[in-house]
Write an enzyme that holds these catalytic residues in place. Structure first.
Site, PDB file in Angstrom:
ATOM      1  N   LEU A   1      43.185  34.610  40.081  1.00 36.08           N
ATOM      2  CA  LEU A   1      42.051  34.213  40.694  1.00 36.08           C
ATOM      3  C   LEU A   1      42.371  34.313  42.139  1.00 36.08           C
ATOM      4  CD1 LEU A   1      40.131  31.319  38.566  1.00 36.08           C
ATOM      5  CD2 LEU A   1      40.146  33.775  38.459  1.00 36.08           C
TER       6      LEU A   1
ATOM      7  N   GLU B   1      26.831  22.052  71.278  1.00 33.97           N
ATOM      8  CA  GLU B   1      26.102  21.489  72.590  1.00 33.97           C
ATOM      9  C   GLU B   1      27.116  20.575  73.365  1.00 33.97           C
ATOM     10  OE1 GLU B   1      22.843  21.796  69.302  1.00 33.97           O
ATOM     11  OE2 GLU B   1      25.187  21.806  69.551  1.00 33.97           O
TER      12      GLU B   1
ATOM     13  N   ASP C   1      43.279  35.236  29.201  1.00 29.47           N
ATOM     14  CA  ASP C   1      43.915  36.357  30.278  1.00 29.47           C
ATOM     15  C   ASP C   1      44.621  35.635  31.189  1.00 29.47           C
ATOM     16  OD1 ASP C   1      42.138  38.233  28.855  1.00 29.47           O
ATOM     17  OD2 ASP C   1      40.438  37.775  30.333  1.00 29.47           O
TER      18      ASP C   1
END
Length: 346
Positions: free
Chosen positions: A211, A59, A207
């Protein structure tokens, strides 16, 4: 004009405001908002949108393009209810009042604890207010942000890949690869769409996942999810996640609801929980999974390595029921998408 009525010019301006809104950043604390200011005759006087935290709201961005007094009696068409609080910027409701805006049309109410109330403030100042114009379209565009604002946490997707008999790994712990390349590509696409991706420290130690989200050629996509690691064990200094484009967020995981609130405070709206079974089970047991993705391989492994552990359910009547949303063939594998059914009182 009475409440509940809007003109074709309002709807057209709202569609334009929606187009402007999507120019803003899709991630972060603030929503994407667009604004179109119309003259009393329905002509476009100015347009604006929010460009991110610390910048002018839509706005104010639109009003800044007008000469003093040019907004007198005009209509401001905004995708989100004008805010009513002072943060890095002042209240948009006050800016509209001070500019002499005579009418405000918005699509979706602001669910924020501190920012809501702009419509009421505008009405108290004598400004006509119309709500709900193209509400469904704007709700869809602001989906993740609205969810996080309303629930004070990110939307959580819990994902696992398993054999047909529900095993996430063979008895020796090996799990690469249960599913095929089409399924793995779909996972990377969904990673890229999420604000953050989470694993437990057990998965990091076992593991060493990066990511990251990758494209079909194996390269990093431009927008990477923030890595989140739950658990008390330290992440090794040389772990792959330490080389992620974003610094990892480390959370203990003892209070998942509090941890999720902290992630929402950091601007994370959607969390993709990848593993392992301990973390997935914790989210499911706590009732904090909003979507479940199961990649099923046409294979049998047997043994103890279940994809989901104990959920604290001792009898069949206590089963967590879900509704299937989709089943998709991905190469040799199946993707099952399910949503937990609301519990009583929710």
């Amino acid at each position: 004009m009475t409440t509940g009525e809007h003109t074709m010019a309002d709807a057209a301006a709202m569609r334009r405001a929606l187009e402007l809104a999507v120019r803003g950043p899709a991630r972060g604390v603030n929503p994407r908002v667009g604004c179109v200011i119309l003259s009393p005759h329905g002509d476009v006087l100015a347009e604006g949108w929010h460009r991110g935290a610390g910048t002018a709201h839509a706005e104010v961005d639109a009003l800044a393009k007008l000469a003093p007094g040019a907004a007198e009696g005009a209509t401001a068409v905004v995708t989100l209810e004008p805010c009513n609080h002072t943060g890095r910027t002042g209240p948009c409701a006050v800016a509209l009042i001070d500019a002499g805006i005579g009418r405000v049309v918005y699509a979706v109410a602001d669910p924020g604890e501190h920012s809501a109330g702009g419509a009421e403030r505008l009405r108290e100042a004598g400004v006509a207010v119309e709500a709900g114009v193209l509400g469904a379209e704007v709700e869809a565009m602001l989906d993740d942000w609205l969810f996080a604002a309303r629930h004070h946490r990110p939307r959580v997707t819990v994902k696992w890949a398993s054999s047909l008999d529900g095993r996430a790994a063979a008895s020796d712990g090996s799990s690469q690869w249960i599913t095929g390349p089409a399924a793995r590509a779909d996972v990377h696409r969904r990673r890229a769409a999420a604000d953050a991706i989470a694993v437990g420290t057990g998965t990091v130690l076992a593991d060493d996942p990066a990511l990251t989200a990758r494209d079909a050629g194996g390269g990093l996509v431009d927008e990477q999810p923030v890595p989140v690691v739950f658990g008390r064990r330290p992440v090794p200094a040389g772990a792959a996640v330490t080389r992620h484009p974003h610094a990892a967020v480390l959370l203990e995981g003892a209070d998942l609801a509090a941890d999720l609130h902290e992630l929402q405070r950091r601007g994370i709206r959607s969390l993709f929980v990848e593993g392992g079974p301990t973390l997935a089970s914790a989210f499911l047991a706590a009732g904090l999974a909003d979507e479940v993705l199961v990649y099923l391989a046409p294979a049998l492994l047997g043994g103890p390595r279940l994809a989901v552990g104990d959920l604290g359910i001792s009898t069949i009547t206590g089963a967590r029921r879900l509704d299937f949303a989709a089943v998709e063939r991905l190469g040799d594998d199946l993707l099952v998408v399910a949503h937990p059914r609301p519990t009583e009182g929710n």
